[in-house]
Design a protein around this motif. Structure first.
Motif: not given
Length: 304
Positions: A122-129, A131-135, A166-169, A282-294
């Motif tokens: 129902p809403a894009a988020g930072r759940t594992l699934k 993030l898998y879609a982004a990956a 959503r891109a982090p920056l 921090r693992h957030e770097w990897a999460v943000d990279s996945l969401l930003a596609n870079r």
């Protein structure tokens, strides 16, 4: 310095080989990606509307809605998975991406990971699934798409139902400035954000297992913490070690015994990272990279 670099290079090759062996074992033995419990029920198929597609459900607010969506998908030919599936075994050669046509002998490209997968949320988020879609470049789609398809009796276009990542920056390359990734950039870089990157994971067992699966889908080599701790080397310049990063879970929960064991392993991994010149982030770097596609810029926000 040359001898240290040679030692680091040798250790890196050994760690990458171990990572490939672990990935192969995971592909053979993992129970990730099992069909959901609801999907094990015998639903009478009424159409092939969703045949050939696999679905993951993320952030669905109630069990009743999960059961409703699962029944709709299964009775119309779709497959619902409970968990993110294990990554494919490591590629041996680029030729492995092709298989011969039975008719004319011409090479035919295999489907890319995630090409037949849809994540319903129902809403894009930072759940594992999500993030898998982004990956793997799988679409995030509103559950309303399923209901509307069934009501229409045909497969409707996904676009009106897509959830924007959503891109982090804002304002960087690949971002049009409003924080939403455009489709062209997402298609171009999906599935390979971490190609060629070697990481090790520091955190609880749940994080190490699930985040490791996610990063392998995005192209990373994930090495076992014990292998990095055992790697030879001393006073290696930072950034020249056998591994690119140690990704540290910044919020972990576990029982007292498990926490004490994890603390000991994490301490050993931190010392090994310092000795081998591997940055801890921090693992957030990897999460943000996945969401930003870079790969996001490594700044003080992420460094430990």
């Amino acid at each position: 310095a040359p001898s240290r670099r040679a030692s680091a290079s040798s250790a890196r090759n050994a760690l990458s080989a171990n990572a490939n062996a672990l990935a192969l074992a995971a592909g053979r033995t993992s129970d990730e990606g099992k069909v959901s419990p609801a999907s094990r029920r015998r639903f009478r198929r009424v159409s092939n509307l969703f045949e050939g597609s696999t679905f993951l459900l993320s952030g669905i607010p109630s069990k009743g809605e999960v059961d409703e969506l699962t029944e709709l998908l299964e009775t119309h030919g779709g497959v619902v998975r409970r968990d993110v599936p294990p990554p494919a075994p490591p590629r041996v050669a680029s030729a492995d991406l092709y298989q011969p046509s039975q008719d004319v002998g011409a090479p035919m490209r295999r489907d890319a990971p995630g090409s037949n997968t849809i994540v319903l949320t129902p809403a894009a988020g930072r759940t594992l699934k999500c993030l898998y879609a982004a990956a793997v470049g799988a679409p995030l789609v509103s559950p309303d798409w399923v209901r509307d398809c069934v009501e229409a009796g045909s497969s409707l276009a996904l676009e009106p139902y897509r959830m924007s990542r959503r891109a982090p920056l804002a304002g960087r390359d690949g971002d049009d400035g409003d924080g939403d990734l455009n489709d062209e950039d997402a298609t171009r870089s999906a599935g390979g954000v971490f190609d060629g990157v070697v990481v090790s994971l520091s955190g609880d067992a749940h994080y190490v297992r699930q985040f490791g699966v996610l990063l392998r889908h995005a192209g990373a080599d994930v090495v076992d913490a014990a292998d990095l701790i055992a790697a030879e080397g001393q006073d290696v310049p930072m950034g020249e070690g056998p591994c690119d990063y140690v990704l540290v879970q910044t919020a972990a929960g576990a029982g007292a015994g498990a926490a004490a064991k994890r603390k000991g392993l994490e301490g050993g991994l931190a010392r090994a990272a310092k000795r081998l010149g591997v940055p801890r982030v921090r693992h957030e770097w990897a999460v943000d990279s996945l969401l930003a596609n870079r790969l996001e810029e490594m700044d003080e926000t992420y460094r430990l």
